[in-house]
Design a protein around this motif. Structure first.
Motif, PDB file in Angstrom:
ATOM      1  N   ARG A  64     -43.012 -20.509  25.355  1.00  0.00           N
ATOM      2  CA  ARG A  64     -42.783 -21.057  24.013  1.00  0.00           C
ATOM      3  C   ARG A  64     -41.754 -22.187  24.082  1.00  0.00           C
ATOM      4  O   ARG A  64     -41.937 -23.255  23.503  1.00  0.00           O
ATOM      5  CB  ARG A  64     -42.315 -19.931  23.086  1.00  0.00           C
ATOM      6  N   MET A  68     -41.874 -26.459  23.604  1.00  0.00           N
ATOM      7  CA  MET A  68     -40.910 -27.202  22.787  1.00  0.00           C
ATOM      8  C   MET A  68     -40.314 -28.345  23.604  1.00  0.00           C
ATOM      9  O   MET A  68     -40.144 -29.459  23.128  1.00  0.00           O
ATOM     10  CB  MET A  68     -39.814 -26.235  22.325  1.00  0.00           C
ATOM     11  N   GLN A  99     -48.571 -33.578  13.365  1.00  0.00           N
ATOM     12  CA  GLN A  99     -48.853 -34.507  12.269  1.00  0.00           C
ATOM     13  C   GLN A  99     -50.295 -34.999  12.300  1.00  0.00           C
ATOM     14  O   GLN A  99     -50.872 -35.298  11.259  1.00  0.00           O
ATOM     15  CB  GLN A  99     -47.899 -35.702  12.347  1.00  0.00           C
ATOM     16  N   ASP A 142     -48.591 -20.678  12.959  1.00  0.00           N
ATOM     17  CA  ASP A 142     -47.235 -20.238  12.626  1.00  0.00           C
ATOM     18  C   ASP A 142     -46.240 -21.401  12.645  1.00  0.00           C
ATOM     19  O   ASP A 142     -45.037 -21.198  12.473  1.00  0.00           O
ATOM     20  CB  ASP A 142     -46.820 -19.160  13.651  1.00  0.00           C
ATOM     21  N   GLY A 143     -46.740 -22.640  12.863  1.00  0.00           N
ATOM     22  CA  GLY A 143     -45.846 -23.786  12.865  1.00  0.00           C
ATOM     23  C   GLY A 143     -45.102 -23.997  14.169  1.00  0.00           C
ATOM     24  O   GLY A 143     -44.144 -24.750  14.236  1.00  0.00           O
ATOM     25  N   GLN A 144     -45.554 -23.327  15.247  1.00  0.00           N
ATOM     26  CA  GLN A 144     -44.907 -23.482  16.551  1.00  0.00           C
ATOM     27  C   GLN A 144     -45.568 -24.614  17.333  1.00  0.00           C
ATOM     28  O   GLN A 144     -46.783 -24.786  17.266  1.00  0.00           O
ATOM     29  CB  GLN A 144     -45.040 -22.182  17.361  1.00  0.00           C
ATOM     30  N   VAL A 145     -44.753 -25.349  18.091  1.00  0.00           N
ATOM     31  CA  VAL A 145     -45.274 -26.409  18.956  1.00  0.00           C
ATOM     32  C   VAL A 145     -46.010 -25.769  20.135  1.00  0.00           C
ATOM     33  O   VAL A 145     -45.490 -24.849  20.764  1.00  0.00           O
ATOM     34  CB  VAL A 145     -44.125 -27.280  19.501  1.00  0.00           C
TER      35      VAL A 145
ATOM     36  N   GLN B  75     -34.481 -32.247  20.440  1.00  0.00           N
ATOM     37  CA  GLN B  75     -35.542 -31.271  20.743  1.00  0.00           C
ATOM     38  C   GLN B  75     -35.454 -30.826  22.206  1.00  0.00           C
ATOM     39  O   GLN B  75     -35.693 -29.663  22.527  1.00  0.00           O
ATOM     40  CB  GLN B  75     -36.921 -31.872  20.430  1.00  0.00           C
ATOM     41  N   ILE B  78     -32.409 -28.257  22.399  1.00  0.00           N
ATOM     42  CA  ILE B  78     -32.617 -26.903  21.840  1.00  0.00           C
ATOM     43  C   ILE B  78     -33.443 -26.052  22.791  1.00  0.00           C
ATOM     44  O   ILE B  78     -33.143 -24.878  23.006  1.00  0.00           O
ATOM     45  CB  ILE B  78     -33.275 -26.917  20.429  1.00  0.00           C
ATOM     46  N   ALA B  79     -34.484 -26.651  23.397  1.00  0.00           N
ATOM     47  CA  ALA B  79     -35.328 -25.881  24.307  1.00  0.00           C
ATOM     48  C   ALA B  79     -34.516 -25.442  25.526  1.00  0.00           C
ATOM     49  O   ALA B  79     -34.562 -24.271  25.928  1.00  0.00           O
ATOM     50  CB  ALA B  79     -36.544 -26.702  24.734  1.00  0.00           C
ATOM     51  N   SER B  94     -35.720 -21.544  19.627  1.00  0.00           N
ATOM     52  CA  SER B  94     -35.278 -22.874  19.197  1.00  0.00           C
ATOM     53  C   SER B  94     -36.151 -23.378  18.050  1.00  0.00           C
ATOM     54  O   SER B  94     -37.345 -23.111  18.008  1.00  0.00           O
ATOM     55  CB  SER B  94     -35.372 -23.852  20.369  1.00  0.00           C
ATOM     56  N   THR B  96     -36.894 -27.023  15.647  1.00  0.00           N
ATOM     57  CA  THR B  96     -36.617 -28.407  15.266  1.00  0.00           C
ATOM     58  C   THR B  96     -36.043 -28.412  13.845  1.00  0.00           C
ATOM     59  O   THR B  96     -36.077 -27.391  13.154  1.00  0.00           O
ATOM     60  CB  THR B  96     -37.911 -29.236  15.263  1.00  0.00           C
ATOM     61  N   GLN B  99     -38.743 -27.273  11.518  1.00  0.00           N
ATOM     62  CA  GLN B  99     -38.988 -25.830  11.575  1.00  0.00           C
ATOM     63  C   GLN B  99     -37.849 -25.038  10.947  1.00  0.00           C
ATOM     64  O   GLN B  99     -38.071 -23.959  10.396  1.00  0.00           O
ATOM     65  CB  GLN B  99     -39.169 -25.397  13.036  1.00  0.00           C
ATOM     66  N   ARG B 120     -37.112 -19.046   7.958  1.00  0.00           N
ATOM     67  CA  ARG B 120     -37.477 -18.820   9.357  1.00  0.00           C
ATOM     68  C   ARG B 120     -36.246 -18.412  10.174  1.00  0.00           C
ATOM     69  O   ARG B 120     -36.324 -17.530  11.027  1.00  0.00           O
ATOM     70  CB  ARG B 120     -38.099 -20.084   9.928  1.00  0.00           C
ATOM     71  N   GLY B 143     -43.881 -34.961   5.379  1.00  0.00           N
ATOM     72  CA  GLY B 143     -44.098 -34.473   6.737  1.00  0.00           C
ATOM     73  C   GLY B 143     -43.641 -35.439   7.822  1.00  0.00           C
ATOM     74  O   GLY B 143     -43.993 -35.277   8.989  1.00  0.00           O
TER      75      GLY B 143
END
Lengths: 403, 403
Positions: A64, A68, A99, A142-145, B75, B78-79, B94, B96, B99, B120, B143
């Motif tokens: 995961r 990211m 996007q 779920d909005g996860q990359v 980004q 955070i990862a 993590s 963004t 998110q 979240r 967005g």
């Protein structure tokens, strides 16, 4: 006005100078009156740098977080490419995978595209913009990359071409197209003008590095015609499309050599039902991809299995198989690393006989021993001594009149 | 169980080794039984590298694409931070800015936070995870990726602390806290234990580089108590909070020197209503921030205006003012760059008299000339010769018993 999807790989956008060159090419396509959607990869080297940093902070990074992390590579390139177009006076906008509406399943690092909602891209095209999309990435419900795994940017381009009803899909890379053989090995190799999805798939699985199979499979499934060509010149590339009857006039489209193979011999295992299944289930559970398989029943109630695996998985295969053999009550594992797989591929084989015979005769005339054989409707593969595989490729290329 | 928001700046997460150190600090906070939300910046240097690449592909990159580009810096961090925590056996995830639910307006490169939906983050905290949030970035209603401008990561941390009802908000940086003066100039400077929002704001606007005003303003508005401290040691830092009466016992909290100033003299402009307004409107339209202003009416119906601007804007100010003077029918512009602004700040000034007198006397005794004066309820600023500003700071620091 045509609608064109273009994909530029990591070497094509490797630094700011190359990004500017790519922008000029995009502008030219746009100036010809086309709507243009561009998919870009991370700059070459960036993904490896990110992976190195990940390994430096954590031995086994979570998938995961890896997604990211890796997604930033393409996000950088889309912004720089859009800016380079602005610098040339071209209206352009960049979109991340999320996007761009690329919805995937939840399998991090190897996500599959589920649906694409091209509305934002459509709106931007209709507003007169060039649209730059980050390859290789998407978002799950779920909005996860998520990322799509190897060859993911090609897949993004081909997957976008379908819902966008693109007239053309151009995959720009660092080679001119698909060749009848690797030109570094076979000097007389020629670029193929047109190739069917199935031939391209067989070549991909036979060691030709141009594209990953999954992108070709996706193109086949949705009927996306695409062209593989170079971003460093203006030569026409290779068109990949549905088979048409005229393609069958060529018996063999190309010759591929895969040197990344190791042969595994599992000998003297008790010849009872389920023995082979146990061996291959254990390998599958360890995510080792087994290619060619030959089974012989030996004497005295024992059997021998021979198969090939990617060379990098040889050690893992040994570790995986030893407990299996103990459980089966006998057998030995041996490896042979100095092998290569040579394949000839062509839809013409369906209607022409004698292909296998010609291949075997050609190799026999040169005194090259064939170790294993496997065939499909449009491919014949043989395993042989790696030291002679280049020579075998050249002889085969000539024998099938590909020179 | 307390809930703690921590923010680590670019130097604190500058490379993989530092990220691992930060992870250890986060783990320690977590092991003390706290819920932890961490905001991180881009690794130091990364943002500048990205800007350099942007300028290399396009002279004036669009702000929308600049945000898309710069957002990758955080980004990445955070990862890597989440992975480093995994490496220590800490469950972490993590997010963004998008998110994390940070919704901003549409002003790219300087977006303002409109609302935060912390759902979240709450869910992840309740699931026992440490949450790592990308500082500096958000998403707008359309967005699009936005960034918050300078000091944006501090703002993210403080803005998250409010809806998360955090018990503590710790801003980790490369200095120990807020000092009574810049320790590089005033050797006897001491760390301040507690400071009010207003004092912190006046210090920020007076050249103290610890934090941007907007983050302090946000904290004041939402009553977020925060601590500025170093990520390189375990010393307590400076608590920034609402003024309490005991704070007034200290007349002057700190002395700040701002050397990034230029003095502008606009002389002999026709003294008629609206002249000054035209001058300052033109400067505002050019986004030049004017600080101290003095106006004198001269003889013969002409007036003189003196004010200070950031030194980097001096040339732009000249270009902006020349057409204005032509329109007004006369006047000259002159600049003096060798100036500095010295400020003394303290809520105690509200109830203590004689602060200005002591400041002026101290400088006069040393023969240091005061060029301009401006005062607020809790601050007195003077403009003086830059060559003597360090000396002035030391003398003032001693005079107000801050040593």
């Amino acid at each position: 006005m045509a609608r064109i999807v273009q994909k530029y790989g990591g070497t094509s956008v490797g630094d700011v100078e190359r990004i500017k060159k790519v922008a000029e090419r995009i502008k030219a396509t746009r100036d010809d009156g086309n709507q243009v959607v561009v998919v870009v990869s991370a700059r070459s080297g960036v993904t490896n740098e990110l992976i190195a940093r990940a390994k430096a902070v954590c031995e086994t990074p979570s998938e995961r977080e890896m997604d990211m992390l890796l997604a930033v590579g393409e996000q950088e390139t889309i912004a720089l490419t859009a800016m380079a177009l602005h610098g040339l006076g071209v209206d352009a906008v960049s979109y991340t995978g999320a996007q761009a509406g690329i919805l995937t399943d939840t399998k991090h690092t190897r996500a599959r595209i589920q649906t694409i909602d091209p509305k934002r891209i459509e709106d931007s095209l209709n507003a007169g913009k060039v649209v730059i999309v980050a390859g290789f990435q998407g978002i799950n419900a779920d909005g996860q990359v998520t990322t799509l795994g190897r060859g993911g940017s090609d897949l993004t381009a081909i997957a976008l071409a379908a819902p966008l009803k693109a007239d053309k899909c151009e995959i720009y890379t660092d080679v001119d197209g698909v060749y009848t053989a690797d030109p570094r090995i076979v000097k007389t190799a020629r670029k193929i003008e047109e190739i069917s999805y199935d031939e391209m798939l067989e070549l991909a699985s036979s060691g030709s590095k141009v594209m990953q199979s999954r992108s070709v499979e996706f193109a086949k499934k949705f009927g996306v015609v695409f062209e593989v060509r170079s971003s460093f010149n203006h030569n026409p590339g290779t068109i990949v499309k549905e088979e048409i009857s005229s393609m069958e006039q060529v018996v063999v489209r190309g010759v591929a050599v895969d040197k990344d193979q190791a042969k595994v011999l599992v000998s003297n295992i008790p010849d009872k039902p389920g023995s082979a299944a146990k061996v291959f289930k254990a390998l599958a559970d360890a995510s080792i991809i087994v290619d060619m398989i030959v089974q012989n029943v030996g004497r005295n109630g024992v059997a021998n299995l021979t198969f090939t695996v990617p060379r990098g998985d040889a050690k893992k295969a040994r570790k995986t198989l030893e407990p299996v053999l103990a459980e089966l009550g006998g057998g030995q594992v041996a490896f042979q690393e100095n092998v290569a797989k040579l394949s000839v591929v062509g839809v013409g084989m369906k209607t022409h006989s004698g292909v296998a015979a010609l291949l075997f005769q050609t190799l026999a005339d040169a005194g090259i021993n064939i170790d294993m054989i496997s065939t499909s409707e449009i491919k014949i593969s043989v395993v042989l001594d790696q030291d002679r595989s280049d020579e075998a490729a050249r002889l085969t290329h000539t024998a099938f009149r590909l020179d």
